[in-house]
Every structure is written in C-alpha cells, then in structure tokens.
Write a protein that holds these residues in place. Structure first.
Motif, mmCIF file in Angstrom:
data_model
loop_
_atom_site.group_PDB
_atom_site.id
_atom_site.type_symbol
_atom_site.label_atom_id
_atom_site.label_comp_id
_atom_site.label_asym_id
_atom_site.label_seq_id
_atom_site.Cartn_x
_atom_site.Cartn_y
_atom_site.Cartn_z
ATOM 1 N N GLN A 5 -24.786 -29.053 23.950
ATOM 2 C CA GLN A 5 -25.777 -28.824 25.216
ATOM 3 C C GLN A 5 -26.607 -30.505 24.999
ATOM 4 O OE1 GLN A 5 -27.446 -25.442 22.738
ATOM 5 N NE2 GLN A 5 -26.359 -24.153 24.385
ATOM 6 N N GLU A 6 -26.105 -31.261 24.054
ATOM 7 C CA GLU A 6 -27.377 -32.391 23.786
ATOM 8 C C GLU A 6 -25.821 -33.271 24.858
ATOM 9 O OE1 GLU A 6 -29.576 -35.213 23.401
ATOM 10 O OE2 GLU A 6 -30.134 -32.999 23.354
ATOM 11 N N VAL A 7 -25.106 -33.138 25.257
ATOM 12 C CA VAL A 7 -24.716 -34.035 25.944
ATOM 13 C C VAL A 7 -24.550 -33.756 26.715
ATOM 14 C CG1 VAL A 7 -22.599 -34.910 26.953
ATOM 15 C CG2 VAL A 7 -22.923 -35.207 24.307
ATOM 16 N N GLN A 8 -24.621 -32.424 27.619
ATOM 17 C CA GLN A 8 -25.046 -32.404 28.730
ATOM 18 C C GLN A 8 -26.363 -32.227 29.736
ATOM 19 O OE1 GLN A 8 -23.964 -27.623 29.790
ATOM 20 N NE2 GLN A 8 -23.783 -28.563 31.598
ATOM 21 N N LEU A 30 -18.447 -34.547 27.200
ATOM 22 C CA LEU A 30 -18.208 -33.036 27.438
ATOM 23 C C LEU A 30 -17.018 -32.760 27.771
ATOM 24 C CD1 LEU A 30 -20.797 -30.834 28.035
ATOM 25 C CD2 LEU A 30 -20.516 -31.389 29.906
ATOM 26 N N ALA A 31 -16.335 -33.457 28.933
ATOM 27 C CA ALA A 31 -14.761 -32.391 28.515
ATOM 28 C C ALA A 31 -13.833 -32.213 27.619
ATOM 29 C CB ALA A 31 -14.513 -33.160 29.707
ATOM 30 N N ALA A 32 -13.956 -33.202 26.816
ATOM 31 C CA ALA A 32 -13.800 -33.435 25.511
ATOM 32 C C ALA A 32 -13.659 -31.949 24.965
ATOM 33 C CB ALA A 32 -13.187 -34.679 24.619
ATOM 34 N N ILE A 38 -11.984 -24.457 24.963
ATOM 35 C CA ILE A 38 -11.334 -23.372 24.825
ATOM 36 C C ILE A 38 -9.906 -23.321 24.130
ATOM 37 C CG2 ILE A 38 -9.576 -23.512 27.043
ATOM 38 C CD1 ILE A 38 -11.971 -25.357 28.809
ATOM 39 N N ASP A 39 -9.530 -24.915 23.382
ATOM 40 C CA ASP A 39 -8.220 -24.535 23.197
ATOM 41 C C ASP A 39 -8.409 -23.676 21.387
ATOM 42 O OD1 ASP A 39 -6.501 -26.255 24.775
ATOM 43 O OD2 ASP A 39 -6.667 -27.960 22.497
ATOM 44 N N LYS A 40 -9.345 -23.191 20.863
ATOM 45 C CA LYS A 40 -9.765 -22.932 20.275
ATOM 46 C C LYS A 40 -9.866 -21.474 20.451
ATOM 47 C CE LYS A 40 -13.088 -22.606 15.805
ATOM 48 N NZ LYS A 40 -14.338 -22.927 15.695
ATOM 49 N N ARG A 41 -10.281 -21.206 21.438
ATOM 50 C CA ARG A 41 -10.984 -19.758 22.180
ATOM 51 C C ARG A 41 -11.937 -19.332 21.366
ATOM 52 N NH1 ARG A 41 -4.879 -17.411 22.951
ATOM 53 N NH2 ARG A 41 -4.375 -19.272 24.222
ATOM 54 N N ALA A 42 -13.212 -20.157 21.032
ATOM 55 C CA ALA A 42 -14.705 -20.008 20.316
ATOM 56 C C ALA A 42 -15.408 -20.902 19.904
ATOM 57 C CB ALA A 42 -13.681 -19.375 18.301
ATOM 58 N N PRO A 43 -16.145 -20.549 20.135
ATOM 59 C CA PRO A 43 -17.573 -22.296 19.861
ATOM 60 C C PRO A 43 -17.212 -22.820 18.641
ATOM 61 C CG PRO A 43 -18.929 -19.663 20.234
ATOM 62 C CD PRO A 43 -17.013 -19.002 20.310
ATOM 63 N N GLU A 49 -17.633 -30.603 16.327
ATOM 64 C CA GLU A 49 -18.009 -30.942 17.630
ATOM 65 C C GLU A 49 -18.241 -32.725 17.118
ATOM 66 O OE1 GLU A 49 -21.322 -28.714 20.063
ATOM 67 O OE2 GLU A 49 -21.566 -28.573 17.540
ATOM 68 N N ASP A 50 -18.281 -32.953 15.344
ATOM 69 C CA ASP A 50 -18.546 -34.402 14.985
ATOM 70 C C ASP A 50 -17.204 -34.714 15.453
ATOM 71 O OD1 ASP A 50 -21.223 -33.759 15.036
ATOM 72 O OD2 ASP A 50 -21.085 -33.566 12.723
ATOM 73 N N ALA A 51 -15.900 -34.195 14.628
ATOM 74 C CA ALA A 51 -14.632 -34.197 14.899
ATOM 75 C C ALA A 51 -14.224 -35.171 16.334
ATOM 76 C CB ALA A 51 -13.510 -33.516 14.151
ATOM 77 N N VAL A 52 -14.359 -34.393 17.456
ATOM 78 C CA VAL A 52 -13.799 -34.940 18.686
ATOM 79 C C VAL A 52 -14.469 -36.047 19.112
ATOM 80 C CG1 VAL A 52 -14.266 -33.817 20.865
ATOM 81 C CG2 VAL A 52 -13.517 -32.074 19.368
ATOM 82 N N ILE A 53 -16.058 -35.971 18.716
ATOM 83 C CA ILE A 53 -16.661 -36.609 19.150
ATOM 84 C C ILE A 53 -16.494 -38.439 19.138
ATOM 85 C CG2 ILE A 53 -19.197 -38.119 19.237
ATOM 86 C CD1 ILE A 53 -20.145 -35.331 19.654
ATOM 87 N N LEU A 54 -16.506 -38.002 17.665
ATOM 88 C CA LEU A 54 -15.881 -39.578 17.247
ATOM 89 C C LEU A 54 -13.908 -40.112 17.283
ATOM 90 C CD1 LEU A 54 -16.238 -38.847 12.724
ATOM 91 C CD2 LEU A 54 -17.756 -40.857 14.569
ATOM 92 N N ARG A 55 -13.369 -38.864 17.372
ATOM 93 C CA ARG A 55 -11.713 -39.220 18.295
ATOM 94 C C ARG A 55 -12.004 -40.195 19.589
ATOM 95 N NH1 ARG A 55 -9.870 -34.550 18.866
ATOM 96 N NH2 ARG A 55 -10.501 -34.436 21.418
#
Length: 72
Positions: A5-8, A30-32, A38-43, A49-55
C-alpha cells in the motif's frame, strides 16, 4: 500500512508530481509485489514483502552496473 500500500501511495504521489522515473521504478516494484502475492494466493507477510523489495533492488543495481560497464 503494508509496504504494498505504501508503494502504491508513493507511486500515485510521483505520478501527480510528474516524476516519471520514480513512478516507473515504483510501478515495477508494485508489479513484483503483486505477482508474488498472486503466486502465493494469499497476502504477503512483511518478511516476504521485504524479500521481494530486496530482490528488486539487487536486480536494479545489477542492471545499473552492467549499463555502467558498457558505457565505460
């Protein structure tokens, strides 16, 4: 507030300010985050979120490094 939400929110602020490079970077982030959710099918958890941002940061740095090597 969740990081997604913060990124958005920040992306919308960049859009309104006319800051295209920042808006584009936040849009990719945001797309990542959404794709992972979506891949996880859960929030996503905060750690996920941190792992995705770092990647995404590492990927952007690698692209910049490669671009710098080509120029020089």
């Amino acid at each position: 507030m969740a990081k997604t939400q913060e990124v958005q929110t920040q992306m919308m602020a960049a859009l309104k300010a006319g800051d295209k490079p920042r808006k584009d970077a936040l849009s990719l982030l945001l797309a990542a985050l959404k794709n992972k959710q979506i891949d996880k099918r859960a929030p996503l958890t905060e750690a996920e979120e941190d792992a995705v941002i770092l990647r995404e940061i590492k990927e952007a740095q690698a692209i910049q490094y490669d671009a710098d090597r080509i120029i020089y």
